[in-house]
Design an enzyme around this catalytic site. Structure first.
Site, short mmCIF file in Angstrom:
data_model
loop_
_atom_site.label_atom_id
_atom_site.label_comp_id
_atom_site.label_asym_id
_atom_site.label_seq_id
_atom_site.Cartn_x
_atom_site.Cartn_y
_atom_site.Cartn_z
CE LYS A 108 -10.08 15.35 115.65
NZ LYS A 108 -9.68 14.30 114.36
C1 LIG Z 1 -10.10 14.19 113.27
C2 LIG Z 1 -9.07 14.57 111.89
C3 LIG Z 1 -9.62 14.05 110.55
C4 LIG Z 1 -10.97 14.68 110.24
O1 LIG Z 1 -11.60 15.41 110.78
P1 LIG Z 1 -13.27 16.11 111.00
O2 LIG Z 1 -13.70 16.92 110.89
O3 LIG Z 1 -13.31 14.84 111.97
O4 LIG Z 1 -14.08 16.16 109.58
C5 LIG Z 1 -8.70 13.98 109.67
N1 LIG Z 1 -7.62 13.94 109.82
C6 LIG Z 1 -7.18 13.87 111.38
C7 LIG Z 1 -5.21 13.44 111.37
C8 LIG Z 1 -8.01 13.71 112.24
O5 LIG Z 1 -7.57 14.27 113.51
#
Ligand SMILES: *Cc1c(COP(=O)(O)O)cnc(C)c1O
Length: 495
Positions: A108
């Site tokens: 993120k």
């Molecule tokens: C948010 C997240 C995901 C999923 O990503 P999306 O964009 O919501 O599909 C996968 N792995 C981790 C560690 C995340 O923080």
């Protein structure tokens, strides 16, 4: 080209307005109606370094910004472990794209480092004098990445709500020690749903009852439906591709398959955007855990959220409604806004919908899907560590497992890139257990033990957590979130 709502083409916005608003007024998501029509020079983008790539891709997707190279510089300078931002590592016959080298050790960070820059610049360009207060409910990763991204950004404050029973000890420590004069963190008694519902109620009551009128403040969200969070993620698909060309693994124009651990469908949708911009993306493989709603959808065209919710070792993928899927539906329906509005109404009213054959066939020529449970995920983590000496987290473990399913079914020559979304030290208990060690201790001791056993360096921002001062201790009931927000907003200084 203007942005428009997925549900109504008459609701348009410039890219700066779309970033400021987040969601379209009818609840739809903002999209550019035709990405191919941007005629993006993808070959030129691949020849640049990662910042240049970011400025080109973001400049194409968000055309109203005045100085994208400067915004990119401010977003990323000195914040990531490596200048490459998202390094590509060869593991066995495949590749791991490490997206977790940012300030909070989760993928993120790539988007939430950029979003505050995009919001500040949009605020200036739109001549908005109101202060923006970001409200976010988090199950762990988003909250911390948003706090780090928005910390001490001028004109913006951020309030994060997390469930007091719903995050790991490491995740909680990351949030309650957050520094900065414009940040607030508050626990909600209950689970993630309580926190999320509480925050949604604040948004709707503030809007419907005009509770902030004349206060010089407006609310916004750092949720992944904001186009300003999606666009920065398109860049690492280009970066990985350029690395494979540089290493001589492929020639320019050859396809590359990407395997993506998926929750809200933002990460994998960015891969679809990259493909629409011209990048030779082969198949996009959607990996899920025991919450397999997307696997079923991509295989059958039927989306059904009415099913048991499983709590797994890959919590960021524990999700039943993947919001960003709406954008894909828009594109594969040829931009049919009325159809999307109708599908989303069906989902809301009945919990399910079925797409038509043309949409399904478009999805299936570009996507493949698979899923696995916690047991298979842990076996994979153990095996990849034993065979290749590479330690991966649980979300990456899901993706790696599904990558092997995919290769068994479709043996091609295209390189397979597995997107890695978190440091193994963010989920140390499940990872230590997976490599066959005793993980029955407190989470910080387990982190130490994982390091002793593997010698993989602990990211420094996680290693230093224990010694940081706790700055945020508020705990409230879900029913009082609105009062809490209004009280906070009325105060000028938070610290
Ligand atoms: C948010 C997240 C995901 C999923 O990503 P999306 O964009 O919501 O599909 C996968 N792995 C981790 C560690 C995340 O923080």
């Amino acid at each position: 080209m203007l942005y428009q709502s997925t549900r109504n083409k008459n609701l348009t916005a410039t890219s700066t307005q779309a970033v400021l608003h987040g969601l379209a007024p009818d609840g739809g998501l903002y999209v550019l109606p035709d990405l191919k029509a941007l005629s993006f020079d993808w070959r030129a983008a691949l020849a640049q370094d990662v910042r240049g790539m970011a400025a080109s891709v973001l400049g194409a997707l968000l055309p109203d910004y005045e100085d994208m190279p400067e915004l990119v510089r401010r977003a990323y300078d000195g914040k990531f472990e490596t200048d490459e931002l998202t390094p590509l590592v060869k593991v066995g016959d495949d590749y791991v794209l490490e997206l977790f080298r940012g300030p909070t050790s989760a993928f993120k960070d790539v988007a939430l480092s950029m979003l505050p820059q995009l919001m500040t610049a949009a605020r200036k360009q739109e001549k908005l004098t109101d202060e923006i207060v970001i409200l976010t409910a988090t199950s762990g990763d988003t909250g911390k990445a948003a706090l780090a991204g928005f910390c001490d950004v001028e004109g913006i404050k951020i309030l994060v709500f997390y469930p007091d029973q719903g995050v790991s000890a490491v995740q909680k420590a990351q949030m309650v020690t957050q520094e900065g004069s414009n940040v607030g963190v508050c626990a909600i008694r209950g689970n993630f749903d309580d926190a999320q519902t509480g925050v949604k109620t604040v948004f709707s009551r503030v809007e419907n009852e005009n509770l902030l009128a004349g206060k010089g403040v407006r609310l916004s969200s750092a949720n992944s439906i904001n186009i300003g969070r999606l666009a920065p993620q398109v860049v690492y698909y280009f970066k990985a591709y350029a690395d494979l060309v540089k290493q001589g693994r492929i020639c320019l124009g050859d396809p590359v398959d990407y395997v993506v651990p998926t929750g809200n469908f933002g990460d994998i949708l960015a891969g679809y955007f990259a493909k629409e911009l011209g990048l030779p993306v082969g198949t996009l493989v959607c990996a899920s855990n025991a919450n397999d709603v997307l696997t079923e959808f991509i295989r059958t065209g039927r989306y059904n959220r009415v099913r048991p919710f499983h709590k797994t070792y890959s919590p960021s993928m524990d999700i039943l409604v993947s919001s960003n899927l709406e954008r894909l539906l828009f594109y594969v329906s040829g931009g049919d806004d009325a159809k999307i509005a109708s599908l989303m109404a069906q989902l809301r009213e009945t919990g399910e919908y079925q797409v038509d054959d043309a949409m399904l066939s478009s999805i299936q020529t570009q996507f493949w899907a698979g899923c696995c449970d916690d047991k298979a995920t842990q076996e994979t983590i153990g095996k990849v560590w034993k065979d290749c000496g590479y330690l991966c987290d649980t979300h990456t473990g899901v993706a790696w497992t599904v990558a092997q399913q995919y290769k068994k079914e479709r043996s091609g020559s295209a390189p397979v890139v597995v997107l890695s979304t978190a440091s193994p030290y963010k989920f140390p208990v499940a990872v230590l257990d997976a490599i066959g060690e005793d993980a029955s201790s407190d989470e910080f001791k387990v982190m130490d033990r994982l390091h002793d056993v593997t010698n993989v360096p602990v990211p420094k921002q996680l290693a230093s957590l224990r010694s940081r001062a706790v700055r945020h201790t508020d705990v409230i009931d879900r029913e009082t979130i609105l009062d809490y927000v209004l009280e906070k907003v009325s105060r000028k200084d938070w610290f």
